[in-house]
Design a protein around this motif. Structure first.
Motif, PDB file in Angstrom:
ATOM      1  N   THR A   6       0.829  -1.204   0.000  1.00 11.24           N
ATOM      2  CA  THR A   6       0.000   0.000   0.000  1.00 11.24           C
ATOM      3  C   THR A   6       0.864   1.254   0.000  1.00 11.24           C
ATOM      4  O   THR A   6       0.526   2.255  -0.645  1.00 11.24           O
ATOM      5  N   LEU A   7       1.985   1.225   0.714  1.00 13.72           N
ATOM      6  CA  LEU A   7       2.928   2.345   0.671  1.00 13.72           C
ATOM      7  C   LEU A   7       3.464   2.549  -0.745  1.00 13.72           C
ATOM      8  O   LEU A   7       3.554   3.683  -1.234  1.00 13.72           O
ATOM      9  N   ALA A   8       3.823   1.446  -1.415  1.00 17.83           N
ATOM     10  CA  ALA A   8       4.327   1.546  -2.786  1.00 17.83           C
ATOM     11  C   ALA A   8       3.271   2.155  -3.703  1.00 17.83           C
ATOM     12  O   ALA A   8       3.558   3.039  -4.527  1.00 17.83           O
ATOM     13  N   ILE A   9       2.024   1.692  -3.570  1.00 18.74           N
ATOM     14  CA  ILE A   9       0.936   2.194  -4.407  1.00 18.74           C
ATOM     15  C   ILE A   9       0.659   3.665  -4.110  1.00 18.74           C
ATOM     16  O   ILE A   9       0.432   4.478  -5.018  1.00 18.74           O
ATOM     17  N   GLY A  61       2.966  10.324  -7.728  1.00 23.15           N
ATOM     18  CA  GLY A  61       3.904  10.714  -8.773  1.00 23.15           C
ATOM     19  C   GLY A  61       5.232  10.001  -8.794  1.00 23.15           C
ATOM     20  O   GLY A  61       6.058  10.249  -9.687  1.00 23.15           O
ATOM     21  N   ALA A  62       5.485   9.105  -7.835  1.00 20.50           N
ATOM     22  CA  ALA A  62       6.770   8.396  -7.808  1.00 20.50           C
ATOM     23  C   ALA A  62       6.800   7.290  -8.866  1.00 20.50           C
ATOM     24  O   ALA A  62       5.763   6.725  -9.229  1.00 20.50           O
ATOM     25  N   THR A  63       7.993   6.984  -9.349  1.00 23.30           N
ATOM     26  CA  THR A  63       8.213   5.853 -10.249  1.00 23.30           C
ATOM     27  C   THR A  63       8.758   4.711  -9.406  1.00 23.30           C
ATOM     28  O   THR A  63       9.913   4.736  -8.974  1.00 23.30           O
ATOM     29  N   VAL A  64       7.929   3.731  -9.132  1.00 21.23           N
ATOM     30  CA  VAL A  64       8.268   2.638  -8.214  1.00 21.23           C
ATOM     31  C   VAL A  64       8.191   1.323  -8.981  1.00 21.23           C
ATOM     32  O   VAL A  64       7.151   0.991  -9.548  1.00 21.23           O
ATOM     33  N   LEU A  65       9.295   0.574  -8.993  1.00 18.86           N
ATOM     34  CA  LEU A  65       9.367  -0.645  -9.798  1.00 18.86           C
ATOM     35  C   LEU A  65       9.966  -1.795  -9.010  1.00 18.86           C
ATOM     36  O   LEU A  65      11.061  -1.674  -8.440  1.00 18.86           O
ATOM     37  N   ASN A  66       9.230  -2.902  -8.961  1.00 19.16           N
ATOM     38  CA  ASN A  66       9.791  -4.128  -8.407  1.00 19.16           C
ATOM     39  C   ASN A  66      10.483  -4.914  -9.519  1.00 19.16           C
ATOM     40  O   ASN A  66      10.315  -4.638 -10.705  1.00 19.16           O
ATOM     41  N   TYR A  67      11.311  -5.864  -9.123  1.00 21.02           N
ATOM     42  CA  TYR A  67      12.088  -6.706 -10.035  1.00 21.02           C
ATOM     43  C   TYR A  67      13.039  -5.885 -10.911  1.00 21.02           C
ATOM     44  O   TYR A  67      13.234  -6.150 -12.087  1.00 21.02           O
ATOM     45  N   PHE A  68      13.641  -4.873 -10.285  1.00 18.12           N
ATOM     46  CA  PHE A  68      14.732  -4.098 -10.887  1.00 18.12           C
ATOM     47  C   PHE A  68      15.922  -4.192  -9.933  1.00 18.12           C
ATOM     48  O   PHE A  68      15.838  -3.734  -8.796  1.00 18.12           O
ATOM     49  N   TYR A  88      -7.437  -8.314  -9.759  1.00 19.88           N
ATOM     50  CA  TYR A  88      -7.226  -6.957  -9.249  1.00 19.88           C
ATOM     51  C   TYR A  88      -5.746  -6.730  -8.941  1.00 19.88           C
ATOM     52  O   TYR A  88      -5.181  -5.683  -9.273  1.00 19.88           O
ATOM     53  N   SER A  89      -5.108  -7.710  -8.295  1.00 14.69           N
ATOM     54  CA  SER A  89      -3.699  -7.571  -7.922  1.00 14.69           C
ATOM     55  C   SER A  89      -2.803  -7.434  -9.147  1.00 14.69           C
ATOM     56  O   SER A  89      -1.817  -6.696  -9.128  1.00 14.69           O
ATOM     57  N   ILE A  90      -3.134  -8.155 -10.211  1.00  9.47           N
ATOM     58  CA  ILE A  90      -2.357  -8.058 -11.448  1.00  9.47           C
ATOM     59  C   ILE A  90      -2.473  -6.662 -12.038  1.00  9.47           C
ATOM     60  O   ILE A  90      -1.473  -6.067 -12.474  1.00  9.47           O
ATOM     61  N   ASN A  91      -3.675  -6.118 -12.034  1.00  8.30           N
ATOM     62  CA  ASN A  91      -3.927  -4.858 -12.728  1.00  8.30           C
ATOM     63  C   ASN A  91      -3.722  -3.608 -11.880  1.00  8.30           C
ATOM     64  O   ASN A  91      -3.518  -2.525 -12.425  1.00  8.30           O
ATOM     65  N   TYR A  92      -3.764  -3.754 -10.556  1.00 11.73           N
ATOM     66  CA  TYR A  92      -3.658  -2.578  -9.693  1.00 11.73           C
ATOM     67  C   TYR A  92      -2.498  -2.621  -8.702  1.00 11.73           C
ATOM     68  O   TYR A  92      -2.146  -1.584  -8.147  1.00 11.73           O
ATOM     69  N   GLU A  93      -1.926  -3.796  -8.459  1.00  7.84           N
ATOM     70  CA  GLU A  93      -0.944  -3.885  -7.374  1.00  7.84           C
ATOM     71  C   GLU A  93       0.405  -4.438  -7.821  1.00  7.84           C
ATOM     72  O   GLU A  93       1.216  -4.830  -6.990  1.00  7.84           O
TER      73      GLU A  93
END
Length: 655
Positions: A232-235, A241-248, A573-578
Motif C-alpha cells: 500500500t505504501l508503494a501504491i 507521482g513516484a516511479t516505483v518498480l519491483n524486479y529491478f 485486481y492484484s495483477i492490474n492494480y498492485e
C-alpha cells in the motif's frame, strides 16, 4: 413515551413503538421502518463510491524511467522504509524513483510479528537498565503506532494482549508496567490497561490452563498486515507521482570524476534490459542487505565485490514465526509470554483468522537470501505455548512457518573493518541509524516496522539538508495523509459492503480489512463473471472453466465451506492494480495465503499460474519457471517433512 420516541427517531430513523406491562417496568418494542445509517456520516444514507485513482501501468512506469533525465531521489529497496521514504519524498514534491530487486516486502517487511507496538519488553529494559535509548525508542514507537492506526485504518486495528500471572506478587508488578506503557503513550493511548480475574480469563480464553492462574494483566497494542501495508505504501507513492518498480536490480553505482554518486545502472530482471538512472541523491534502504550496497560504494567503479565481506553495519538476527489454527488463542485477544526459558518474550496472537506465534532470536554471521525456519525453532515456540494450554500442542497443527532477518545496526564509523559483530543481539537497541558516505550515499537501516514513517521523514530531511534540488519543497506530509484504501473508510465498512453488494460476510470482512475503500474495485472483477467469484484454492479444478457457468455456480454454492476468502477476482485486481509479477507475489504478499496455510497455497499454485499466464502473456518457459519458483518458496514454509514431500512430488510433475 413521546420523549423516548423523539430520541429514537432522531438517532435511528423512523421507528414505531409499542409497550407492554411487566412487574417492575415497561417493555419497549422497536419496529424499524428505515435501517440505521451504515455510513455513520450525516443524517442520510451515504452509499459507497468507487475511488477515482491515478493508476499508471508497469509499462508506463518503465517509460517514465526511460524519459526522466534526472530524478531528485533514487531509493534502493522496496521494504517498509524504502516505500515509506518514497511516499514522504513524493508528497513533498520531489521527483522520486524506487527500485526493488524482488517484490515489495519480499524480505523482512513481510515476516514481522504483525504488531504496531511500542515494545513492552523495551520499556522493562529502559526502567531496569536506566536506559534512555530504550525509553526513547518506546516513546517514539508508541507515537508512530498511533500514526499507523490513523494512516491505514483498514490495515491496522487495536488488539488487547493479556499477560497470564501465576504468582500474586507479580500481579501489581505487571499491572504497573502496563499502566506505565499507557502513560508513555500519552494522548495516543489506545485503551486503558486492566486486570482480568481468573474466572473472567477462563470465560474468554477457555484453552488456557488456569489451574494456578491468579489473574491476567491486559494492555493494548496495534495489529496489522505487514506486507499489504508495504504494498500500500508503494501504491500510495506511485499515486503521488513516484516511479516505483519491483524486479529491478541495481548492478552498479555510478560516480562522477570526484567520486560522488550520480545514479545507478539497474537491470529489469524480467527482460534483462539495463537502465541508467540518474539522480541527485541516492538512498540505500535495503534493510539487512545494507552492507552489500555499502560494499559497492567502496569500489571506485561501484560494482559489488566478488568476495563477500562480513557484516559491518548490520548485525543480523533471525526470528521465526509459526501459524496455528484459530483454536489455539481467543479470537480477539492475544497472549504474551513475558519470560521464556531463554529470557525473551513471545507472542501468541490472533491474526487473519489464525494464530501467529513467535518469535525466536538467533545471531547470524551473514544474511541469507532465503532464510528458513528450522525444526528446532518450531519446537521451541510450541514448547513455550504448551505451558499455557489445557490440551497437547501438536506439530501437525502448524500451518506455516517462516524466518525473517532483523536488520539490527551499529554505527560503522565506530567499528573496525572486518570486526566480528556476531553474538547475542537481544541487548542491541532497536533504534535506526542514518549515515552518509564520502560519495554522498545516504543509508538508512535498523529500527522497527512501527517506526518506518519517522525513519522515512528523517531520511528525507537528511537529503534536503545535504542536496540542492532547486525547487520549493513542502514540509513532511505523512502525518496528515491517508494511505491508499484509507480514504472514505469507516469502522463499519464490512457491513456497508454486505449491505450494498450482497456478498458473504467472510468475503466482505476480508476485503474491508485488506483493501479498505478500494474494495469496490475488487468487486468489479468479482461481479464480472461467475468464474471470478471462485476461491483461488479451487480455481485450478479442471472441470471448472470460465465459460461453464453451471459448474462455477455449483462451486460458488460451497464458497462458505472454503477456509480462505481469496478469489479469482482478487488475483485479477492484484495483477492490474498492485503490480504483482509472480505467483508468490500474490500467494505470499498481496494475500497472505502462504503465511496462513502453506499447504493450501501449494494447492493454489496451478490456478494462479493459469490466470497469470493468460493475463501477463507468459510463454511456456516462463510459466514453468514461475511454477518451480513458487513451489520452492512456499514448500519452505510448510513443516519440514511435508515440504520435502510436496516439493519432490510437484517438481516431478513439472519436469
Amino acid at each position: 413515551m413521546s420523549t423516548i420516541s423523539k430520541l429514537l427517531n432522531s438517532t435511528l430513523g423512523k421507528v414505531t413503538l409499542a409497550s407492554g406491562t411487566l412487574v417492575g417496568g415497561t417493555i419497549i418494542y422497536l419496529d424499524f421502518i428505515k435501517a440505521p445509517n451504515p455510513s455513520r456520516i450525516g443524517d442520510s444514507y451515504k452509499p459507497l463510491t468507487k475511488p477515482i485513482i491515478s493508476h499508471p501501468t508497469r509499462s508506463q512506469l518503465i517509460d517514465n524511467l526511460k524519459n526522466t533525465k534526472n530524478f531528485d531521489v533514487l531509493i534502493i529497496g522496496g521494504g517498509a522504509v524504502g516505500t515509506g521514504t518514497a511516499v514522504d519524498a513524493a508528497t513533498r514534491g520531489l521527483n522520486v524513483c524506487l527500485v526493488e530487486k524482488s517484490d515489495f516486502a519480499s524480505g523482512t517487511s513481510s515476516k514481522s510479528t504483525k504488531m504496531a507496538h511500542g515494545g513492552v519488553r523495551y520499556l522493562e529494559k529502559a526502567i531496569f537498565q536506566l536506559s534512555k535509548a530504550q525509553l526513547d525508542l518506546v516513546i517514539e514507537a508508541l507515537n508512530e503506532r498511533g500514526n499507523m492506526l490513523r494512516t491505514a485504518p483498514h490495515l491496522c486495528s487495536v488488539l488487547p494482549i493479556m499477560i497470564p500471572v501465576y504468582k500474586w506478587w507479580q500481579v501489581p508488578y505487571f499491572f504497573v508496567g502496563c499502566k506505565m506503557y499507557d502513560w508513555f503513550a500519552g494522548y495516543q493511548n489506545l485503551r486503558s490497561s486492566t486486570i482480568f480475574s481468573r474466572e473472567y480469563t477462563n470465560s474468554i480464553a477457555p484453552m488456557i490452563d488456569d489451574s494456578n492462574l491468579k489473574a491476567t494483566c491486559v494492555y493494548h497494542d496495534g495489529s496489522f498486515n505487514d506486507s499489504r501495508y508495504n504494498a500500500t505504501l508503494a501504491i500510495t507513492a506511485i499515486e503521488n507521482g513516484a516511479t516505483v518498480l519491483n524486479y529491478f536490480n541495481v548492478e552498479q553505482l555510478l560516480k562522477d570524476p570526484q567520486g560522488k554518486l550520480t545514479g545507478v545502472k539497474a537491470k529489469n530482471l524480467e527482460t534483462n534490459e539495463l537502465f541508467t538512472i540518474n539522480a541527485t541523491s541516492v538512498i540505500n534502504a535495503t534493510g539487512p542487505f545494507a552492507d552489500k550496497i555499502l560494499e559497492m560504494d567502496e569500489d571506485p567503479q561501484g560494482f559489488l565485490p566478488k568476495v563477500e565481506s562480513p557484516p559491518r553495519m548490520v548485525v543480523p538476527s533471525s526470528g521465526v514465526h509459526i501459524v496455528l489454527p484459530e483454536f489455539y488463542c481467543p479470537k480477539d485477544i492475544g497472549l504474551l509470554d513475558p519470560a521464556t526459558s531463554d529470557g525473551r518474550v513471545m507472542f501468541f496472537l490472533p491474526w487473519q483468522g489464525k494464530v501467529l506465534a513467535g518469535t525466536t532470536d538467533h545471531a547470524l554471521k551473514s544474511v541469507p537470501e532465503s532464510p528458513i525456519a528450522t525444526e528446532e525453532d518450531i519446537e521451541d515456540i510450541l514448547k513455550e505455548l504448551q505451558k499455557y494450554l489445557t490440551f497437547k500442542v501438536s506439530k501437525d497443527d502448524v500451518l506455516s512457518a517462516w524466518c525473517g532477518i532483523r536488520p539490527l545496526v551499529r554505527d560503522p564509523t565506530n567499528i573496525p573493518k572486518g570486526a566480528d559483530l556476531t553474538g547475542a543481539t537481544e541487548g542491541i537497541v532497536r533504534s535506526h541509524l542514518i549515515t552518509k558516505t564520502n560519495s554522498d550515499l545516504i543509508t538508512i537501516s535498523g529500527g522497527k516496522w512501527t517506526t518506518y514513517r519517522e525513519m522515512a521523514q528523517e531520511t528525507v530531511d537528511t537529503i534536503i539538508k545535504n542536496f540542492n534540488f532547486s525547487k520549493d519543497i513542502k514540509p513532511c506530509q505523512t502525518n496528515e495523509i491517508l494511505l491508499a484504501g484509507g480514504e472514505d473508510y469507516s469502522s463499519n465498512y464490512t457491513e456497508r459492503l454486505i449491505h450494498e453488494y450482497k456478498i458473504p460476510l467472510k468475503l466482505a470482512h476480508h476485503l474491508a480489512t485488506n483493501y479498505g475503500s478500494r474494495s469496490p474495485l475488487v468487486l468489479d472483477y468479482y461481479f464480472e463473471n461467475d468464474y471470478n467469484k471462485l476461491p483461488i484454492t479451487i480455481s485450478h479444478n479442471k472441470s471448472i472453466k470460465p465459460s461453464t457457468t453451471a459448474n462455477t455456480a455449483n462451486a460458488i454454492d460451497f464458497y462458505q465451506s472454503v477456509d480462505e476468502p481469496f478469489t479469482v477476482a482478487e488475483l485479477k485486481y492484484s495483477i492490474n492494480y498492485e503490480y504483482i509479477r509472480t505467483p508468490v507475489d500474490f500467494l505470499a504478499r498481496r494475500t497472505r495465503l502462504a503465511f496462513l496455510n502453506a499447504k493450501e497455497a501449494l494447492n493454489s499454485i496451478d490456478g494462479v499460474i493459469d490466470i497469470m499466464k493468460t493475463e501477463l502473456k507468459w510463454n511456456d518457459a516462463t510459466t514453468k519457471r514461475m511454477k518451480l519458483d513458487a513451489v520452492d518458496y512456499i514448500s519452505k514454509m510448510t513443516p519440514v517433512q511435508a515440504a520435502k514431500a510436496d516439493l519432490a512430488a510437484t517438481t516431478a510433475s513439472v519436469a
